[in-house]
Enzyme design. Structure first.
Site, mmCIF file in Angstrom:
data_model
loop_
_atom_site.group_PDB
_atom_site.id
_atom_site.type_symbol
_atom_site.label_atom_id
_atom_site.label_comp_id
_atom_site.label_asym_id
_atom_site.label_seq_id
_atom_site.Cartn_x
_atom_site.Cartn_y
_atom_site.Cartn_z
ATOM 1 N N CYS A 2 0.774 -1.105 0.205
ATOM 2 C CA CYS A 2 0.015 0.006 -0.006
ATOM 3 C C CYS A 2 0.757 1.217 -0.031
ATOM 4 O O CYS A 2 2.008 1.216 0.422
ATOM 5 C CB CYS A 2 -0.982 0.253 1.096
ATOM 6 S SG CYS A 2 -1.880 -1.268 1.492
ATOM 7 N N ARG A 27 5.055 0.732 -5.893
ATOM 8 C CA ARG A 27 4.894 -0.195 -4.622
ATOM 9 C C ARG A 27 4.166 -1.490 -4.954
ATOM 10 O O ARG A 27 3.978 -2.233 -4.297
ATOM 11 C CB ARG A 27 4.554 0.601 -3.420
ATOM 12 C CG ARG A 27 5.481 1.725 -3.034
ATOM 13 C CD ARG A 27 4.582 2.508 -1.894
ATOM 14 N NE ARG A 27 4.510 1.973 -0.864
ATOM 15 C CZ ARG A 27 5.355 1.903 0.288
ATOM 16 N NH1 ARG A 27 6.719 2.560 -0.204
ATOM 17 N NH2 ARG A 27 5.148 1.466 1.456
ATOM 18 N N TRP A 74 -3.014 -2.598 -1.461
ATOM 19 C CA TRP A 74 -2.506 -3.812 -1.933
ATOM 20 C C TRP A 74 -3.158 -4.687 -0.950
ATOM 21 O O TRP A 74 -2.978 -4.656 0.165
ATOM 22 C CB TRP A 74 -0.891 -4.134 -1.621
ATOM 23 C CG TRP A 74 -0.317 -5.314 -2.154
ATOM 24 C CD1 TRP A 74 -0.153 -5.548 -3.503
ATOM 25 C CD2 TRP A 74 0.201 -6.235 -1.484
ATOM 26 N NE1 TRP A 74 0.499 -6.770 -3.582
ATOM 27 C CE2 TRP A 74 0.554 -7.258 -2.422
ATOM 28 C CE3 TRP A 74 0.166 -6.529 -0.175
ATOM 29 C CZ2 TRP A 74 1.182 -8.276 -1.931
ATOM 30 C CZ3 TRP A 74 0.761 -7.730 0.332
ATOM 31 C CH2 TRP A 74 1.082 -8.543 -0.519
ATOM 32 N N ASN A 100 -2.030 1.574 5.927
ATOM 33 C CA ASN A 100 -1.228 0.512 5.489
ATOM 34 C C ASN A 100 -0.654 -0.537 6.709
ATOM 35 O O ASN A 100 -0.246 -0.054 7.533
ATOM 36 C CB ASN A 100 0.190 1.174 4.876
ATOM 37 C CG ASN A 100 1.344 0.168 4.190
ATOM 38 O OD1 ASN A 100 0.800 -1.120 3.924
ATOM 39 N ND2 ASN A 100 2.133 0.513 3.841
ATOM 40 N N GLY A 101 -0.765 -1.608 6.372
ATOM 41 C CA GLY A 101 -0.493 -2.706 7.441
ATOM 42 C C GLY A 101 -1.652 -3.770 7.636
ATOM 43 O O GLY A 101 -2.396 -3.765 6.896
ATOM 44 N N GLU A 495 18.286 -16.533 -8.698
ATOM 45 C CA GLU A 495 17.861 -14.959 -9.027
ATOM 46 C C GLU A 495 17.246 -14.961 -10.498
ATOM 47 O O GLU A 495 16.057 -14.325 -10.826
ATOM 48 C CB GLU A 495 19.069 -14.227 -9.019
ATOM 49 C CG GLU A 495 18.781 -12.813 -9.253
ATOM 50 C CD GLU A 495 17.630 -12.078 -8.387
ATOM 51 O OE1 GLU A 495 17.046 -12.526 -7.414
ATOM 52 O OE2 GLU A 495 17.104 -10.958 -8.900
ATOM 53 N N LYS A 499 13.294 -13.852 -11.327
ATOM 54 C CA LYS A 499 13.210 -12.622 -12.076
ATOM 55 C C LYS A 499 12.060 -13.376 -13.152
ATOM 56 O O LYS A 499 10.958 -12.433 -13.452
ATOM 57 C CB LYS A 499 14.486 -12.447 -12.937
ATOM 58 C CG LYS A 499 15.379 -11.688 -11.962
ATOM 59 C CD LYS A 499 15.062 -10.184 -11.959
ATOM 60 C CE LYS A 499 14.532 -9.550 -10.660
ATOM 61 N NZ LYS A 499 14.717 -10.122 -9.452
ATOM 62 N N GLU A 502 8.650 -13.625 -11.356
ATOM 63 C CA GLU A 502 7.837 -12.616 -10.921
ATOM 64 C C GLU A 502 7.284 -11.521 -11.978
ATOM 65 O O GLU A 502 6.685 -10.745 -11.842
ATOM 66 C CB GLU A 502 8.513 -11.801 -9.745
ATOM 67 C CG GLU A 502 9.926 -11.167 -10.379
ATOM 68 C CD GLU A 502 10.575 -10.454 -9.290
ATOM 69 O OE1 GLU A 502 10.018 -9.878 -8.318
ATOM 70 O OE2 GLU A 502 11.693 -10.404 -9.338
ATOM 71 N N HIS A 518 18.972 -35.544 -8.719
ATOM 72 C CA HIS A 518 18.050 -35.866 -7.505
ATOM 73 C C HIS A 518 16.996 -35.627 -7.709
ATOM 74 O O HIS A 518 16.176 -35.334 -6.644
ATOM 75 C CB HIS A 518 18.819 -35.282 -6.420
ATOM 76 C CG HIS A 518 20.508 -35.639 -6.166
ATOM 77 N ND1 HIS A 518 20.861 -36.987 -5.825
ATOM 78 C CD2 HIS A 518 21.603 -34.863 -6.442
ATOM 79 C CE1 HIS A 518 22.234 -36.837 -5.936
ATOM 80 N NE2 HIS A 518 22.492 -35.704 -6.159
ATOM 81 N N LYS A 617 6.591 -3.738 -4.278
ATOM 82 C CA LYS A 617 8.087 -3.320 -4.398
ATOM 83 C C LYS A 617 8.394 -3.379 -2.831
ATOM 84 O O LYS A 617 9.603 -3.983 -2.673
ATOM 85 C CB LYS A 617 8.397 -1.930 -4.768
ATOM 86 C CG LYS A 617 9.656 -1.515 -5.119
ATOM 87 C CD LYS A 617 10.472 -2.342 -5.904
ATOM 88 C CE LYS A 617 11.863 -1.902 -5.819
ATOM 89 N NZ LYS A 617 12.792 -3.056 -6.413
HETATM 90 C C1 AGP Z 1 12.952 -9.259 -6.026
HETATM 91 O O1 AGP Z 1 12.909 -8.776 -7.642
HETATM 92 C C2 AGP Z 1 11.385 -8.765 -5.646
HETATM 93 N N1 AGP Z 1 10.958 -7.622 -5.825
HETATM 94 C C3 AGP Z 1 11.554 -9.279 -4.009
HETATM 95 O O2 AGP Z 1 11.853 -10.568 -3.924
HETATM 96 C C4 AGP Z 1 12.456 -8.387 -3.001
HETATM 97 O O3 AGP Z 1 13.663 -8.726 -3.367
HETATM 98 C C5 AGP Z 1 12.184 -8.960 -1.699
HETATM 99 O O4 AGP Z 1 10.912 -8.467 -1.301
HETATM 100 C C6 AGP Z 1 13.131 -8.096 -0.621
HETATM 101 O O5 AGP Z 1 12.737 -6.543 -0.598
HETATM 102 P P1 AGP Z 1 14.008 -5.700 -0.015
HETATM 103 O O6 AGP Z 1 15.255 -6.053 -0.894
HETATM 104 O O7 AGP Z 1 13.404 -4.547 -0.354
HETATM 105 O O8 AGP Z 1 13.882 -6.075 1.445
#
Ligand code: AGP
Length: 622
Positions: A2, A27, A74, A100-101, A495, A499, A502, A518, A617
């Site tokens: 949010c 965000r 969100w 937010n929360g 990673e 990518k 997501e 395995h 974000k």
């Molecule tokens: C990564 O592409 C994502 N957006 C997500 O995994 C992110 O790395 C994770 O939420 C941690 O966020 P931060 O680094 O702001 O703590």
């Protein structure tokens, strides 16, 4: 996550609020709304969907006033609907809030408020905040308090938040008390912008809506409530009462959040990596002593030598950077090091020696699980450091010390330049810790020489962009991928898979390449491409064997390999070459084509690259 924005001053509030919500879109959200106060009325416009749709709603049905609050939601509790969008109304409209929360005990509080006659309009947890504040405000008035006094409103909010379990960043306005905004924080960030030209104040979840208006900010801390008018701002702590705000000056400029000539922030940030790594290295290389130097560790070398174990704690991409860090520290600092998922560490209670140091790795500095894990370790007396990109963020402020990435704002939800900057910072840290232990001067010099070359080598790597787009055009239709790498390139495989997942919504899994045998090899077929990160190195032949096992089962292979590798083209269906660098630096180049591959595949699949579905974000809730 949010986004919250608020304004009190002389400007038309709707314009500032809508623009502020646009700057908070990165965000992640699914609905948006504003509430604007004019005399003793509060106009509310809100709906599911994008901020642009909210802007059209406001244009068609304007609201006027120079005090207001806004929100991008969100969804955590309650579906994405117009009525569940914020702002929420308390009582019969006496109070309007944005939140937010997560209020974890909202069900019980909702029942209690319903028995008091409050009628709920939504299925959210946030609505109970509006009714609770209204309830206590009316109670204060019954006790003879002045209904129009800011003190009465403040007391109502203090009594309300004392009932909440969970996290909140809440901003409230009162219909009958014009020209004042109240804000309370527990766990979800809120920052106040101080007007510089004339009397006005801003408030938001982070400082991006303030860019171009002010660079002087005050961060609201947990347990604090702010009372904000155009010409003053007071902070009250739940226990200790009125507190003196500390003013910070931001060093970001508005150009950082402009898209420039790029189609998406993610692509812009991928191409900013040479500069981001340059900025991360700047001022941190001590040539004379063949080591690194930091201004913010706040510990002496003697104290740091006492450290006998390192724990990196993080989430998502930052966890992947932490895994690279684990390998770097074991190689160069020779300190037992583990990377822990923050969401696990916060509840797992592993045995930790007195001299275990904890590093929270986080781009945003607001990730709830990472913050909680760091707090839990601090509670036990462990030294805690933050490796963070956002100056003044909660984790950065609560850590005992740390390192800022200086990568500039990362707007795209998918982390790219923050990942390579985190890896760079961890390399510098491993060098530093190694050189206060057993790493020799010549070894330190070698590391520095190679680090200094990385911005240019990353620039060279970016030249693969057109080729990667061609590869993406041949492979964007597949729905399952495997990513393989070993040692320093195992985190890169993880990673790369994240990518792709997501931003293109394709199922992808990362593995240490030798793990194929395995289980995962059962997944290999002609419809399942395997991406092998197979640069030169001590176990190159082993990874090539793993690659051949996939080819033997007719699995398509996309290889990330070193320039000059003449074997790989005979085996892999696609090869993307990167500069040949020392193994410990390979993540800084091998991750780049994987970032670009996920980007181009997502674009070809018509996905929203910068704001992928369901993602935020900064995940400021558990
Ligand atoms: C990564 O592409 C994502 N957006 C997500 O995994 C992110 O790395 C994770 O939420 C941690 O966020 P931060 O680094 O702001 O703590």
């Amino acid at each position: 996550m949010c986004g919250i924005v608020g304004y009190v001053g002389f400007r038309p509030a709707p314009e500032f609020l809508i623009d502020g919500l646009r700057r908070l879109e990165y965000r992640g959200y699914d609905s948006a709304g504003i509430a604007v106060q004019h005399c003793d009325e509060i106009g509310i416009r809100k709906r599911a969907g994008r901020v642009e749709e909210l802007a059209k709603l406001v244009e068609a049905n304007p609201v006027e006033g120079s005090v207001g609050i806004g929100h991008t939601r969100w969804a955590t509790h309650g579906e994405t609907t117009d009525i569940n969008s914020h702002p929420h109304v308390g009582g019969n409209g006496e109070v309007v809030i944005v939140h937010n929360g997560v209020i974890e005990n909202y069900v019980k509080l909702r029942e209690q408020l319903q028995t008091l006659g409050y009628v709920f309009r939504t299925t959210t947890d946030s609505e109970i905040i509006a009714h609770m504040i209204c309830h206590y405000w009316l109670e204060q008035i019954k006790l003879g308090e002045d209904p129009e006094s800011h003190e009465t409103c403040l007391k109502a909010i203090q009594l309300s938040v004392a009932r909440f379990k969970g996290t909140y960043g809440v901003v409230a306005i009162f219909r009958d008390i014009p020209d004042v905004i109240f804000a309370a924080r527990m766990g979800s960030p809120l920052v106040i912008g101080i007007g510089k030209i004339r009397n006005e104040h801003f408030i938001a979840s982070d400082a991006s809506p303030f860019v171009g208006y002010t660079n002087e900010v005050v961060y609201i801390n947990d347990h604090e409530i702010a009372v904000i008018t155009a010409d003053r701002m007071d902070l009250h702590h739940q226990e200790s009462g009125k507190t003196t705000p500390s003013i910070h000056t931001l060093d970001q400029v508005s150009s950082d959040i402009d898209l420039g000539d790029f189609e998406h922030y993610m692509l812009k940030e991928i191409f900013e990596q040479p500069e981001a790594i340059e900025n991360c290295l700047r001022g941190r290389i001590d040539e004379e002593s063949a080591t690194a130097r930091f201004g913010g560790l706040n510990l002496t070398p003697r104290e740091l030598r006492q450290i006998d174990r390192i724990i990196f704690t993080a989430c998502g991409t930052s966890w992947h950077a932490g895994l690279v860090g684990e390998y770097l520290f074991e190689e160069f600092a020779r300190i037992p090091t583990e990377v822990e998922y923050a969401s696990e560490l916060r509840y797992r209670n592993p045995p930790m020696s007195e001299d275990t140091m904890v590093f929270a790795i986080t781009q945003s500095g607001e990730t709830a699980d990472t913050l909680a894990a760091m707090r839990e370790c601090k509670r036990k007396g462990h030294k805690s450091m933050a490796i963070c990109n956002v100056v003044g963020s909660t984790i950065a402020r609560e850590a005992d010390g740390g390192i800022y990435l200086h990568a500039g704002p990362e707007i795209g939800v998918a982390s790219t330049k923050a990942f390579t900057s985190q890896v760079t910072a961890l390399t510098l840290l491993a060098l530093y810790f190694g050189r206060i232990r057993d790493l020799s001067y010549p070894a330190g010099k070698r590391i520095i020489k190679m680090l200094r070359a990385m911005p240019e080598l990353i620039q060279q790597t970016l030249a693969c962009n057109d080729h990667v787009r061609d590869v993406a055009e041949r492979y964007f239709g597949f729905n399952n991928y495997l990513y393989m790498g070993r040692l320093y390139n195992f985190p890169v495989a993880l990673e790369g898979a994240l990518k792709l997942k997501e931003i293109s919504y394709i199922h992808a899994e990362g593995y240490p390449a030798a793990e194929m045998k395995h289980g995962p090899i059962a997944l290999v077929d002609e419809q399942t491409p395997s991406v092998f990160v197979v640069p030169h190195g001590g176990i190159y032949p082993k990874v090539m064997s793993n690659l051949e096992e996939v080819k033997a089962r007719r699995g398509p292979v996309i290889a990330i390999a070193c320039e000059g590798d003449h074997r790989i083209s005979d085996l892999a269906d696609e090869v993307i070459f990167v500069p040949d660098v020392e193994e410990f630096l390979q993540p800084l180049v091998t991750s780049i084509p994987l970032q670009l591959l996920s980007y181009h595949v997502a674009v070809l699949r018509g996905c929203n690259v910068d704001r992928p579905r369901n993602l935020a974000k900064s995940v400021t809730v558990e």
